[in-house]
Design an enzyme around this catalytic site. Structure first.
Site, PDB file in Angstrom:
ATOM      1  N   ILE A   1      18.972  48.765  -1.467  1.00 22.08           N
ATOM      2  CA  ILE A   1      19.516  49.151  -0.409  1.00 22.08           C
ATOM      3  C   ILE A   1      20.501  48.205   0.319  1.00 22.08           C
ATOM      4  O   ILE A   1      20.037  46.996   0.731  1.00 22.08           O
ATOM      5  CB  ILE A   1      18.502  49.818   0.759  1.00 22.08           C
ATOM      6  CG1 ILE A   1      18.989  50.432   1.855  1.00 22.08           C
ATOM      7  CG2 ILE A   1      17.545  48.535   1.119  1.00 22.08           C
ATOM      8  CD1 ILE A   1      17.948  51.261   2.846  1.00 22.08           C
ATOM      9  N   SER A   2      21.702  48.624   0.393  1.00 18.73           N
ATOM     10  CA  SER A   2      22.658  47.667   0.794  1.00 18.73           C
ATOM     11  C   SER A   2      22.441  46.827   2.298  1.00 18.73           C
ATOM     12  O   SER A   2      21.556  47.487   3.050  1.00 18.73           O
ATOM     13  CB  SER A   2      24.051  48.232   0.948  1.00 18.73           C
ATOM     14  OG  SER A   2      24.513  48.737  -0.245  1.00 18.73           O
ATOM     15  N   GLN A   3      23.102  45.900   2.336  1.00 22.11           N
ATOM     16  CA  GLN A   3      22.846  44.918   3.660  1.00 22.11           C
ATOM     17  C   GLN A   3      23.627  45.952   5.058  1.00 22.11           C
ATOM     18  O   GLN A   3      24.647  46.482   4.534  1.00 22.11           O
ATOM     19  CB  GLN A   3      23.605  43.619   3.578  1.00 22.11           C
ATOM     20  CG  GLN A   3      23.569  42.874   4.748  1.00 22.11           C
ATOM     21  CD  GLN A   3      24.605  41.821   4.540  1.00 22.11           C
ATOM     22  OE1 GLN A   3      25.139  41.404   3.498  1.00 22.11           O
ATOM     23  NE2 GLN A   3      24.525  40.764   5.628  1.00 22.11           N
ATOM     24  N   PRO A   4      22.766  46.206   5.799  1.00 21.75           N
ATOM     25  CA  PRO A   4      23.720  46.948   6.946  1.00 21.75           C
ATOM     26  C   PRO A   4      25.121  46.506   7.345  1.00 21.75           C
ATOM     27  O   PRO A   4      25.986  47.186   7.505  1.00 21.75           O
ATOM     28  CB  PRO A   4      22.736  46.798   8.078  1.00 21.75           C
ATOM     29  CG  PRO A   4      21.514  46.627   7.574  1.00 21.75           C
ATOM     30  CD  PRO A   4      21.594  45.861   6.366  1.00 21.75           C
TER      31      PRO A   4
ATOM     32  N   ARG B   1      16.302  52.977   9.333  1.00 22.31           N
ATOM     33  CA  ARG B   1      16.223  52.253   8.106  1.00 22.31           C
ATOM     34  C   ARG B   1      14.823  52.156   7.546  1.00 22.31           C
ATOM     35  O   ARG B   1      14.752  52.114   6.455  1.00 22.31           O
ATOM     36  CB  ARG B   1      17.196  51.275   8.312  1.00 22.31           C
ATOM     37  CG  ARG B   1      17.588  50.511   6.999  1.00 22.31           C
ATOM     38  CD  ARG B   1      18.486  49.514   6.977  1.00 22.31           C
ATOM     39  NE  ARG B   1      19.010  48.785   5.735  1.00 22.31           N
ATOM     40  CZ  ARG B   1      18.585  47.652   5.420  1.00 22.31           C
ATOM     41  NH1 ARG B   1      17.685  46.929   6.151  1.00 22.31           N
ATOM     42  NH2 ARG B   1      19.230  47.139   4.335  1.00 22.31           N
TER      43      ARG B   1
END
Length: 216
Positions: A63-66, A37
């Site tokens: 970028i989205s939260q995992p 990431r």
């Protein structure tokens, strides 16, 4: 782009955090643990790459939260070879997770600069979904039907076109609500004109833009 022992250790810790929050699909966790990431981050922000939070990537997007990526992916109940339509390519991180699980991915991005960047960058990392630029809020009928559809932006309502473009037995995962918060929905197409809807916890996404989204 280097993936060091330190980065891998940070990913293992991230996987532990995501698992502790309730993700049970080991294939999803393995994908989170594999994907570097930090490649999506400028050097000055590398310390944020493996925190379980969203991070700005430009054009008003993140970028989205995992955990959010893992949650949506788990709801899709992916099988290898599933034909998946992703609305909102963004950074491409979610696309890579889908590819790691063996999906055939069609992904569309509304923001031209993000499309240009991601459609170049992901192949550099070795990942090659089918990239498209445009309004995904009405789906992409020329490649339909799809086994799974995932929407990575908050929608005001569920676009009928997305359900129409699902195979029977297919699943649509979409956050629906207002501009501040959305509920995650999993919609399963049980017959040609019948669906089953499940509602999950609240999330906060960037808005879905387009004709069946929040407008232009």
């Amino acid at each position: 782009m280097q993936d060091s022992y330190r980065h891998k250790g940070m990913r293992r810790q991230l996987v532990r955090v995501v698992r502790e929050k309730g993700i049970r699909d080991e294939r999803v966790l393995a994908a989170i643990g594999k994907i570097p990431r930090h490649f999506f981050f400028e050097n000055a922000f590398l310390e944020h790459a493996y925190e379980d939070k969203a991070f700005p990537i430009g054009s008003g997007q993140t970028i989205s939260q995992p955990y959010t990526v893992a949650f949506q992916t788990e709801l899709l109940e992916l099988k290898p070879g599933d034909k998946v339509f992703e609305i909102g390519t963004g950074s491409g991180y979610q696309s890579i997770v889908l590819l790691e699980l063996g999906a055939e991915v069609y992904t569309i991005e509304y923001q031209k600069d993000l499309y240009d960047k991601t459609s170049w960058f992901l192949p550099e990392m070795g990942y090659k979904p089918n990239f498209f630029y445009g309004d995904g809020s009405q789906g992409m009928p020329r490649f339909a039907p799809y086994d799974k559809i995932i929407v990575t932006a908050g929608a005001p309502t569920v676009p009928d076109a997305l359900i129409d473009q699902l195979n029977v037995g297919g699943i649509l995962v979409i956050p629906v609500g207002d501009a501040k918060t959305q509920q995650m929905l999993r919609i399963t197409k049980t017959a040609k004109n019948r669906v089953r809807t499940e509602t999950f916890t609240d999330f906060k996404f960037v808005p879905l833009m387009g004709e069946d989204g929040w407008g232009k």
